[in-house]
Design a protein around this motif. Structure first.
Motif: not given
Lengths: 222, 222
Positions: A29-53
């Motif tokens: 698109q002619g941008d100087v930088f490639q910039v990736t954006r991501l969105g997902w649940s913090v409980h997917g993939f390798t993660h930690m749970d706090s008691p608030r879960h």
């Protein structure tokens, strides 16, 4: 010299954990930088749970010092168990004699090498920890426990949309409720070829959260 | 015993880096688990850049081994400089004599203690590295460089929507283009009270990306 073993799953779109990924900056698109954006649940993939879960008003990621998930860990070897094995107190007592109070306990079932995490069978045929097993662990006072398989029996039922009461999510109910941090979906544990390792699990700094994505490694001295 | 120093910024909605945060599981809706979902650019907050950020087809996060950002680091102390100081080769030569080939170089300006990262002045009044400074660093062959200030002059112009050519983003053009990984927006560097530290910067495992959020710490021996 130490060797780094990566214990983390790639964060990429998954049948249980949708990931939105897009480019906010794009060379095409002619941008100087490639910039990736991501969105997902913090409980997917390798993660930690706090008691608030699971505890309304309970401690969050902000209440968990980094020291909780960084330091000496005991590797609990269960690589020889059959699918759907129930890991109870007796099974743990036989394999976790080297677990010391204050340790991080790391389950090494290497389950991900037998059923791919990209398939339902990773969940439906998995071994699991019983309430008695969770209580055995709690009584040894680990500060955190890491799992390389879906450790509560009812987690597999989520694939059918069935959510069981919190009391049946036994590691959550017995350990996390009592402040023992859970680290979920570790991989590559087969490379942990000794009883004790130096473990470093760094969660993203997300405050007041029920959990956080992590990158988890072990350092093995040559 | 070692003490952990946290060098990471909290990931929370910011005027330059919007964060979408919502609950996918919510006790108030009767859910058994609280589940937070987050979405943001991987170039917000403390993060690392891969060359793909600026080089079409260039190496991505998948090409950067964990060893690149974990290990011995030289702390370059610039806490006494004035705002808008240009850090050139002479300035670096005076402060970075202890930088060894293969090191991780960590800038310690403690700029975040003088201008809050939540204000435009953190960018508009920041010190910056000149092309000559970036070349001085490149010639010492660090494997990664960490910054606690917006290190290229034109980064401040982004606040006005002005994007300068890549050649003017000198640390990107001189270092990142040549495979020296950049770690940006470190904080709390004032606690690095010695010339050398053990640094551990773990990026989330996001494959084939132009960058990744990290949690970065230093371990200080007592």
């Amino acid at each position: 010299m130490s060797r780094i073993v990566d214990l983390s799953t790639p964060i990429a779109d998954h049948f249980r954990w949708p990931v939105e990924r897009s480019l906010r900056g794009d060379f095409e698109q002619g941008d100087v930088f490639q910039v990736t954006r991501l969105g997902w649940s913090v409980h997917g993939f390798t993660h930690m749970d706090s008691p608030r879960h699971m505890v309304p008003g309970g401690p969050t990621t902000s209440d968990i010092p980094l020291e909780t998930t960084v330091g000496e860990a005991a590797v609990l070897d269960f690589t020889d168990i059959a699918p759907e094995t129930a890991l109870d107190g007796a099974a743990l007592a036989a394999r976790a004699r080297h677990l010391r109070p204050g340790d991080i306990a790391l389950f090494k079932t290497a389950w991900g090498a037998r059923r791919s995490i990209d398939t339902p069978e990773f969940w439906t045929e998995a071994p699991y920890v019983t309430r008695d097993g969770a209580e055995w662990l709690r009584d040894r006072k680990p500060r955190a426990v890491g799992f390389d398989f879906p450790q509560d029996y009812p987690i597999r039922l989520l694939l059918k949309g069935e959510v069981r009461p919190i009391e049946e999510q036994v590691t959550h109910d017995v350990l996390l409720r009592n402040g023992v941090v859970l680290i979920e979906y570790l991989v590559n544990t087969r490379e942990l070829d000794r009883e004790r390792v130096w473990f470093c699990c760094l969660p993203l700094k997300i405050e007041d959260s029920d959990g956080a994505p992590v990158r988890a490694i072990a350092m093995l001295d040559a």
